[in-house]
Scaffold this motif. Structure first.
Motif, PDB file in Angstrom:
ATOM      1  N   THR A  24      29.715  50.950  58.682  1.00 38.10           N
ATOM      2  CA  THR A  24      29.911  49.588  58.192  1.00 38.10           C
ATOM      3  C   THR A  24      31.201  49.495  57.383  1.00 38.10           C
ATOM      4  OG1 THR A  24      28.610  50.035  56.198  1.00 38.10           O
ATOM      5  CG2 THR A  24      27.439  49.099  58.067  1.00 38.10           C
ATOM      6  N   LEU A  25      31.755  48.305  57.358  1.00 38.29           N
ATOM      7  CA  LEU A  25      32.960  48.053  56.579  1.00 38.29           C
ATOM      8  C   LEU A  25      32.670  48.271  55.098  1.00 38.29           C
ATOM      9  CD1 LEU A  25      35.907  46.956  56.588  1.00 38.29           C
ATOM     10  CD2 LEU A  25      34.911  44.685  56.257  1.00 38.29           C
ATOM     11  N   ALA A  26      33.541  49.018  54.429  1.00 34.53           N
ATOM     12  CA  ALA A  26      33.415  49.219  52.984  1.00 34.53           C
ATOM     13  C   ALA A  26      34.485  48.428  52.240  1.00 34.53           C
ATOM     14  CB  ALA A  26      33.515  50.703  52.638  1.00 34.53           C
ATOM     15  N   TYR A  27      35.733  48.532  52.687  1.00 33.98           N
ATOM     16  CA  TYR A  27      36.844  47.843  52.029  1.00 33.98           C
ATOM     17  C   TYR A  27      37.758  47.219  53.066  1.00 33.98           C
ATOM     18  CZ  TYR A  27      35.639  50.632  47.920  1.00 33.98           C
ATOM     19  OH  TYR A  27      34.983  51.219  46.871  1.00 33.98           O
ATOM     20  N   ASP A  28      38.259  46.040  52.738  1.00 31.52           N
ATOM     21  CA  ASP A  28      39.285  45.372  53.537  1.00 31.52           C
ATOM     22  C   ASP A  28      40.443  45.071  52.596  1.00 31.52           C
ATOM     23  OD1 ASP A  28      40.926  43.761  55.053  1.00 31.52           O
ATOM     24  OD2 ASP A  28      39.323  42.438  55.742  1.00 31.52           O
ATOM     25  N   PHE A  29      41.554  45.789  52.751  1.00 33.84           N
ATOM     26  CA  PHE A  29      42.717  45.603  51.892  1.00 33.84           C
ATOM     27  C   PHE A  29      43.763  44.702  52.553  1.00 33.84           C
ATOM     28  CE2 PHE A  29      41.088  49.781  50.404  1.00 33.84           C
ATOM     29  CZ  PHE A  29      40.761  49.378  49.117  1.00 33.84           C
ATOM     30  N   ASN A  30      43.364  43.944  53.555  1.00 31.71           N
ATOM     31  CA  ASN A  30      44.265  43.038  54.249  1.00 31.71           C
ATOM     32  C   ASN A  30      43.877  41.600  53.926  1.00 31.71           C
ATOM     33  OD1 ASN A  30      46.423  42.439  55.888  1.00 31.71           O
ATOM     34  ND2 ASN A  30      45.217  42.442  57.760  1.00 31.71           N
ATOM     35  N   LEU A  31      43.651  41.320  52.637  1.00 26.96           N
ATOM     36  CA  LEU A  31      43.200  40.006  52.197  1.00 26.96           C
ATOM     37  C   LEU A  31      44.323  39.259  51.497  1.00 26.96           C
ATOM     38  CD1 LEU A  31      39.781  41.145  50.682  1.00 26.96           C
ATOM     39  CD2 LEU A  31      40.140  39.986  52.866  1.00 26.96           C
ATOM     40  N   ASN A  32      44.197  37.933  51.458  1.00 26.04           N
ATOM     41  CA  ASN A  32      45.147  37.077  50.764  1.00 26.04           C
ATOM     42  C   ASN A  32      44.407  36.264  49.712  1.00 26.04           C
ATOM     43  OD1 ASN A  32      47.567  37.632  52.392  1.00 26.04           O
ATOM     44  ND2 ASN A  32      46.346  36.737  54.044  1.00 26.04           N
ATOM     45  N   ILE A  33      45.153  35.648  48.818  1.00 24.99           N
ATOM     46  CA  ILE A  33      44.557  34.803  47.790  1.00 24.99           C
ATOM     47  C   ILE A  33      43.744  33.704  48.472  1.00 24.99           C
ATOM     48  CG2 ILE A  33      45.045  33.158  45.930  1.00 24.99           C
ATOM     49  CD1 ILE A  33      47.530  34.884  45.278  1.00 24.99           C
ATOM     50  N   LEU A  55      27.240  40.262  48.556  1.00 21.84           N
ATOM     51  CA  LEU A  55      27.251  38.821  48.320  1.00 21.84           C
ATOM     52  C   LEU A  55      28.318  38.160  49.184  1.00 21.84           C
ATOM     53  CD1 LEU A  55      27.046  38.954  44.424  1.00 21.84           C
ATOM     54  CD2 LEU A  55      25.163  38.657  46.042  1.00 21.84           C
ATOM     55  N   ASN A  56      28.098  36.904  49.545  1.00 22.93           N
ATOM     56  CA  ASN A  56      29.081  36.210  50.364  1.00 22.93           C
ATOM     57  C   ASN A  56      29.821  35.118  49.595  1.00 22.93           C
ATOM     58  OD1 ASN A  56      27.125  34.306  50.138  1.00 22.93           O
ATOM     59  ND2 ASN A  56      26.726  34.085  52.319  1.00 22.93           N
ATOM     60  N   ASN A  57      29.782  35.179  48.258  1.00 23.76           N
ATOM     61  CA  ASN A  57      30.480  34.165  47.470  1.00 23.76           C
ATOM     62  C   ASN A  57      31.602  34.765  46.622  1.00 23.76           C
ATOM     63  OD1 ASN A  57      28.803  35.514  45.661  1.00 23.76           O
ATOM     64  ND2 ASN A  57      28.397  33.698  44.450  1.00 23.76           N
ATOM     65  N   ASN A  58      32.059  35.958  46.967  1.00 25.41           N
ATOM     66  CA  ASN A  58      33.168  36.575  46.248  1.00 25.41           C
ATOM     67  C   ASN A  58      34.467  36.312  46.997  1.00 25.41           C
ATOM     68  OD1 ASN A  58      31.515  37.790  44.280  1.00 25.41           O
ATOM     69  ND2 ASN A  58      31.047  39.454  45.670  1.00 25.41           N
ATOM     70  N   TYR A  59      35.510  35.960  46.266  1.00 28.17           N
ATOM     71  CA  TYR A  59      36.779  35.673  46.908  1.00 28.17           C
ATOM     72  C   TYR A  59      37.931  36.250  46.090  1.00 28.17           C
ATOM     73  CZ  TYR A  59      37.452  31.947  43.509  1.00 28.17           C
ATOM     74  OH  TYR A  59      37.620  31.265  42.346  1.00 28.17           O
ATOM     75  N   VAL A  60      39.088  36.337  46.712  1.00 29.99           N
ATOM     76  CA  VAL A  60      40.282  36.870  46.062  1.00 29.99           C
ATOM     77  C   VAL A  60      40.914  35.742  45.258  1.00 29.99           C
ATOM     78  CG1 VAL A  60      42.538  37.934  46.395  1.00 29.99           C
ATOM     79  CG2 VAL A  60      40.649  38.524  47.929  1.00 29.99           C
ATOM     80  N   GLN A  61      40.879  35.892  43.922  1.00 35.00           N
ATOM     81  CA  GLN A  61      41.449  34.863  43.059  1.00 35.00           C
ATOM     82  C   GLN A  61      42.954  35.059  42.877  1.00 35.00           C
ATOM     83  OE1 GLN A  61      40.451  34.802  38.864  1.00 35.00           O
ATOM     84  NE2 GLN A  61      40.299  32.571  38.972  1.00 35.00           N
ATOM     85  N   SER A  62      43.375  36.325  42.737  1.00 30.47           N
ATOM     86  CA  SER A  62      44.798  36.606  42.590  1.00 30.47           C
ATOM     87  C   SER A  62      45.069  38.034  43.040  1.00 30.47           C
ATOM     88  CB  SER A  62      45.264  36.390  41.146  1.00 30.47           C
ATOM     89  OG  SER A  62      44.604  37.282  40.274  1.00 30.47           O
ATOM     90  N   HIS A 116      50.145  50.117  43.160  1.00 32.57           N
ATOM     91  CA  HIS A 116      49.172  49.823  44.205  1.00 32.57           C
ATOM     92  C   HIS A 116      48.748  48.365  44.074  1.00 32.57           C
ATOM     93  CE1 HIS A 116      48.032  54.041  45.447  1.00 32.57           C
ATOM     94  NE2 HIS A 116      48.832  54.242  44.404  1.00 32.57           N
ATOM     95  N   LYS A 117      48.436  47.760  45.211  1.00 34.74           N
ATOM     96  CA  LYS A 117      47.996  46.366  45.225  1.00 34.74           C
ATOM     97  C   LYS A 117      46.620  46.276  44.564  1.00 34.74           C
ATOM     98  CE  LYS A 117      48.922  43.552  48.751  1.00 34.74           C
ATOM     99  NZ  LYS A 117      48.816  42.939  50.098  1.00 34.74           N
ATOM    100  N   ARG A 118      46.459  45.257  43.707  1.00 38.54           N
ATOM    101  CA  ARG A 118      45.170  45.026  43.037  1.00 38.54           C
ATOM    102  C   ARG A 118      44.705  43.613  43.374  1.00 38.54           C
ATOM    103  NH1 ARG A 118      44.985  45.875  36.729  1.00 38.54           N
ATOM    104  NH2 ARG A 118      46.775  44.491  36.922  1.00 38.54           N
ATOM    105  N   PHE A 119      43.479  43.503  43.869  1.00 39.69           N
ATOM    106  CA  PHE A 119      42.867  42.229  44.214  1.00 39.69           C
ATOM    107  C   PHE A 119      41.888  41.855  43.108  1.00 39.69           C
ATOM    108  CE2 PHE A 119      43.907  44.498  48.050  1.00 39.69           C
ATOM    109  CZ  PHE A 119      44.445  43.545  48.892  1.00 39.69           C
ATOM    110  N   TRP A 120      42.111  40.722  42.437  1.00 38.59           N
ATOM    111  CA  TRP A 120      41.168  40.235  41.429  1.00 38.59           C
ATOM    112  C   TRP A 120      40.117  39.398  42.148  1.00 38.59           C
ATOM    113  CZ3 TRP A 120      40.704  42.186  36.822  1.00 38.59           C
ATOM    114  CH2 TRP A 120      41.796  42.831  36.250  1.00 38.59           C
TER     115      TRP A 120
END
Length: 170
Positions: A113-122, A134-141, A152-156
């Motif tokens: 199963t997918l653990a991490y996806d580092f190809n996300l945008n804001i 959960l399905n309500n988490n999103y990349v804020q910044s 290293h890239k950090r996704f908030w």
């Protein structure tokens, strides 16, 4: 002269800043230890804690993919007796990377199963994974953080209430 100096400084800052988040850093596959704590309620009043570390020890082939095996050491204890206990070298699972798509997969109990996806945008919603249920988490910044000698890239990550409560570091 001032215009040339400004242009050189601008280019240096622009390309330096771009290099911090546009260079993908693959998931480590050796010489690394992850430290964590998990807990859960055990009715009626007890809480169970698990302080642990994960480490890589060896590789394995599952299907046509190479996986890095993860093992766990830790200490489990509760808020009420009996006392806790230590454990060492327990198999935890295995992971593989898809560096081209900036994704990490986790293999556990026969499931990949997918653990991490580092190809996300804001604004992107974090995919439901074995680590994010959960399905309500999103990349804020997105910004960068110095890890060792490299940025290293950090996704908030936020929830529907726009509260920063976690970050993922590439």
């Amino acid at each position: 002269m001032k215009k040339l100096l400004f242009s050189v400084i601008y280019l240096f800052i622009f390309y330096s800043a771009e290099a911090q988040t546009n260079v993908y850093h693959p998931f480590p596959d050796s010489n690394v230890v992850w430290v964590g704590t998990s807990w859960y309620n055990y009715p009626p009043t007890d809480v169970i804690y698990n302080d642990y570390n994960l480490y890589i020890s060896g590789d394995t082939i599952i299907g046509s993919n190479i996986y890095h095996k993860l093992y766990q050491n830790g200490y489990i204890w509760a808020t009420c007796p009996p006392p806790g206990y230590y454990y060492f070298g327990q198999y935890f699972g295995a992971f593989r990377q898809d560096s081209a798509n900036k994704k990490v997969y986790f293999f556990e109990n026969g499931n990949d199963t997918l653990a991490y996806d580092f190809n996300l945008n804001i604004g992107d919603t974090l995919p439901v994974t074995c680590l994010n249920v959960l399905n309500n988490n999103y990349v804020q910044s997105i910004d960068s953080v110095l890890v060792g000698s490299q940025y290293h890239k950090r996704f908030w990550i936020s929830d529907d209430n726009s509260i920063n409560y976690a970050s993922l570091i590439e």
